[in-house]
Design a protein around this motif. Sequence first.
Motif, PDB file in Angstrom:
ATOM      1  N   ALA A 267      -3.592  20.880  25.198  1.00 58.74           N
ATOM      2  CA  ALA A 267      -3.499  21.784  24.111  1.00 58.74           C
ATOM      3  C   ALA A 267      -3.763  20.862  22.797  1.00 58.74           C
ATOM      4  CB  ALA A 267      -2.283  22.556  23.668  1.00 58.74           C
ATOM      5  N   GLY A 268      -4.531  21.627  21.778  1.00 61.08           N
ATOM      6  CA  GLY A 268      -4.796  20.731  20.562  1.00 61.08           C
ATOM      7  C   GLY A 268      -5.416  21.734  19.474  1.00 61.08           C
ATOM      8  N   PRO A 269      -5.848  21.287  18.380  1.00 64.81           N
ATOM      9  CA  PRO A 269      -6.179  22.158  17.128  1.00 64.81           C
ATOM     10  C   PRO A 269      -7.832  22.423  17.237  1.00 64.81           C
ATOM     11  CG  PRO A 269      -6.383  19.799  16.558  1.00 64.81           C
ATOM     12  CD  PRO A 269      -5.803  19.776  17.907  1.00 64.81           C
ATOM     13  N   PHE A 270      -8.552  21.802  18.210  1.00 61.54           N
ATOM     14  CA  PHE A 270      -9.938  22.005  18.208  1.00 61.54           C
ATOM     15  C   PHE A 270     -10.177  23.458  18.798  1.00 61.54           C
ATOM     16  CE2 PHE A 270     -10.053  17.301  19.665  1.00 61.54           C
ATOM     17  CZ  PHE A 270     -10.057  16.794  18.560  1.00 61.54           C
ATOM     18  N   THR A 271     -11.221  24.039  17.872  1.00 62.27           N
ATOM     19  CA  THR A 271     -11.675  25.374  17.964  1.00 62.27           C
ATOM     20  C   THR A 271     -13.042  25.404  17.999  1.00 62.27           C
ATOM     21  OG1 THR A 271     -11.134  26.302  15.867  1.00 62.27           O
ATOM     22  CG2 THR A 271      -9.398  26.517  17.539  1.00 62.27           C
TER      23      THR A 271
ATOM     24  N   SER B  56      -6.448  25.996  19.451  1.00 62.95           N
ATOM     25  CA  SER B  56      -6.057  27.363  18.752  1.00 62.95           C
ATOM     26  C   SER B  56      -5.889  26.855  17.242  1.00 62.95           C
ATOM     27  CB  SER B  56      -4.495  27.435  19.331  1.00 62.95           C
ATOM     28  OG  SER B  56      -3.808  28.375  18.169  1.00 62.95           O
ATOM     29  N   LYS B  57      -6.232  27.787  16.458  1.00 61.57           N
ATOM     30  CA  LYS B  57      -6.288  27.993  15.039  1.00 61.57           C
ATOM     31  C   LYS B  57      -4.787  27.845  14.441  1.00 61.57           C
ATOM     32  CE  LYS B  57     -10.653  29.436  14.157  1.00 61.57           C
ATOM     33  NZ  LYS B  57     -11.787  30.082  13.194  1.00 61.57           N
ATOM     34  N   GLU B  58      -3.766  28.277  15.337  1.00 61.69           N
ATOM     35  CA  GLU B  58      -2.558  28.364  15.031  1.00 61.69           C
ATOM     36  C   GLU B  58      -1.666  27.461  16.111  1.00 61.69           C
ATOM     37  OE1 GLU B  58      -3.804  31.303  16.135  1.00 61.69           O
ATOM     38  OE2 GLU B  58      -4.354  31.679  14.044  1.00 61.69           O
ATOM     39  N   PHE B  59      -2.119  26.251  16.221  1.00 57.40           N
ATOM     40  CA  PHE B  59      -1.840  25.070  17.074  1.00 57.40           C
ATOM     41  C   PHE B  59      -0.244  24.708  16.632  1.00 57.40           C
ATOM     42  CE2 PHE B  59      -0.842  20.585  17.661  1.00 57.40           C
ATOM     43  CZ  PHE B  59      -1.010  20.752  19.018  1.00 57.40           C
ATOM     44  N   GLU B  60      -0.099  24.434  15.378  1.00 57.20           N
ATOM     45  CA  GLU B  60       0.995  24.015  15.029  1.00 57.20           C
ATOM     46  C   GLU B  60       2.409  24.895  15.356  1.00 57.20           C
ATOM     47  OE1 GLU B  60      -1.377  24.045  13.189  1.00 57.20           O
ATOM     48  OE2 GLU B  60      -2.015  21.929  12.669  1.00 57.20           O
ATOM     49  N   ALA B  61       2.205  26.092  15.258  1.00 58.93           N
ATOM     50  CA  ALA B  61       3.203  27.022  15.670  1.00 58.93           C
ATOM     51  C   ALA B  61       3.285  27.370  17.175  1.00 58.93           C
ATOM     52  CB  ALA B  61       2.952  28.376  14.878  1.00 58.93           C
TER      53      ALA B  61
ATOM     54  N   SER C 225       4.816  24.187  19.314  1.00 58.59           N
ATOM     55  CA  SER C 225       6.292  24.133  18.946  1.00 58.59           C
ATOM     56  C   SER C 225       6.923  25.007  20.103  1.00 58.59           C
ATOM     57  CB  SER C 225       6.874  24.322  17.426  1.00 58.59           C
ATOM     58  OG  SER C 225       6.243  23.176  16.962  1.00 58.59           O
ATOM     59  N   ILE C 226       6.382  26.446  20.102  1.00 55.91           N
ATOM     60  CA  ILE C 226       7.018  27.532  20.718  1.00 55.91           C
ATOM     61  C   ILE C 226       6.807  27.262  22.314  1.00 55.91           C
ATOM     62  CG2 ILE C 226       6.418  29.989  21.637  1.00 55.91           C
ATOM     63  CD1 ILE C 226       5.810  30.432  18.533  1.00 55.91           C
ATOM     64  N   GLN C 227       5.736  26.621  22.775  1.00 55.91           N
ATOM     65  CA  GLN C 227       5.636  26.509  24.112  1.00 55.91           C
ATOM     66  C   GLN C 227       6.407  25.042  24.617  1.00 55.91           C
ATOM     67  OE1 GLN C 227       1.189  25.254  23.653  1.00 55.91           O
ATOM     68  NE2 GLN C 227       1.166  26.630  25.701  1.00 55.91           N
ATOM     69  N   ILE C 228       6.706  23.950  23.740  1.00 65.70           N
ATOM     70  CA  ILE C 228       7.277  22.926  24.072  1.00 65.70           C
ATOM     71  C   ILE C 228       9.049  23.250  24.023  1.00 65.70           C
ATOM     72  CG2 ILE C 228       8.432  20.699  23.436  1.00 65.70           C
ATOM     73  CD1 ILE C 228       5.480  20.328  22.068  1.00 65.70           C
ATOM     74  N   ASP C 229       9.410  23.908  23.093  1.00 65.58           N
ATOM     75  CA  ASP C 229      10.824  24.593  22.928  1.00 65.58           C
ATOM     76  C   ASP C 229      11.178  25.519  24.117  1.00 65.58           C
ATOM     77  OD1 ASP C 229      11.112  22.844  20.775  1.00 65.58           O
ATOM     78  OD2 ASP C 229      10.918  24.797  19.268  1.00 65.58           O
TER      79      ASP C 229
ATOM     80  N   PRO D  82      -2.486  16.703  15.757  1.00 67.72           N
ATOM     81  CA  PRO D  82      -3.147  16.505  14.604  1.00 67.72           C
ATOM     82  C   PRO D  82      -2.601  15.893  13.222  1.00 67.72           C
ATOM     83  CG  PRO D  82      -3.121  18.871  14.656  1.00 67.72           C
ATOM     84  CD  PRO D  82      -2.433  18.342  15.749  1.00 67.72           C
ATOM     85  N   GLN D  83      -1.071  16.202  13.330  1.00 70.48           N
ATOM     86  CA  GLN D  83      -0.202  15.690  12.335  1.00 70.48           C
ATOM     87  C   GLN D  83       0.785  14.896  12.665  1.00 70.48           C
ATOM     88  OE1 GLN D  83       1.404  19.279  10.699  1.00 70.48           O
ATOM     89  NE2 GLN D  83      -0.585  20.189  10.308  1.00 70.48           N
ATOM     90  N   PRO D  84       0.984  13.741  12.208  1.00 71.67           N
ATOM     91  CA  PRO D  84       2.158  12.819  12.638  1.00 71.67           C
ATOM     92  C   PRO D  84       3.369  13.305  12.504  1.00 71.67           C
ATOM     93  CG  PRO D  84       0.453  11.766  11.149  1.00 71.67           C
ATOM     94  CD  PRO D  84       0.128  13.092  11.250  1.00 71.67           C
TER      95      PRO D  84
END
Length: 182
Positions: free
Chosen positions: A76-80, A107-112, A115-119, A130-132
């Motif tokens: 998974a990543g931010p590339f769309t 996904s354009k909503e990657f950040e949200a 976190s849902i998938q991991i949690d 994409p964000q440290p």
Amino acid sequence: MKRSFKWLSILVLLAMVLGACTPAAATTAPEPTAAPAQTQPTAVPEQPATSEVPPAGQELVDAYAGKFKGTVVTMAGPFTDNDAVVFEASIKPFEDATGIDIQYAGSKEFEANISIQIDGGNPPDIVDFPQPGLLATQVRKGKVIPADSVINPDWLKQNYAQSWLDMATMTDDAGKTIMAGI
């Protein structure tokens, strides 16, 4: 399951490196960089202490020899849109040469979403953060497998500038410093 995750992690890390470095027309395996053999085994979290990190390059040799043919790796990543097309084209030579299927979901909503998938206990095999700061949050939670526990640390030092290694080095809530990814 944990052993499979370890190998899948190795393979996708390699796929990303190879995809970025390999010309689209390449169909042969690159010569792996030799790295000194480790003298002590490096345990992967939640693995028996007998697990050892193979010398850098062996996992790549095994992949090109077809050892992991048919393996599906989720990523998974931010590339769309166009970026996803370019990314998928960059890993295609690796997939064709190894028989490994890397299934990328951008996904354009990657950040949200991530976190849902991991949690929720359902993370992909590989995540391109994409964000440290977002990665550091997952490191603090203990949800990241250290890159240097599955890839020989000497090889990482030989093949990456120290500034890249420094950017990937983070500390978890237990105070353990790990190399989260390259």
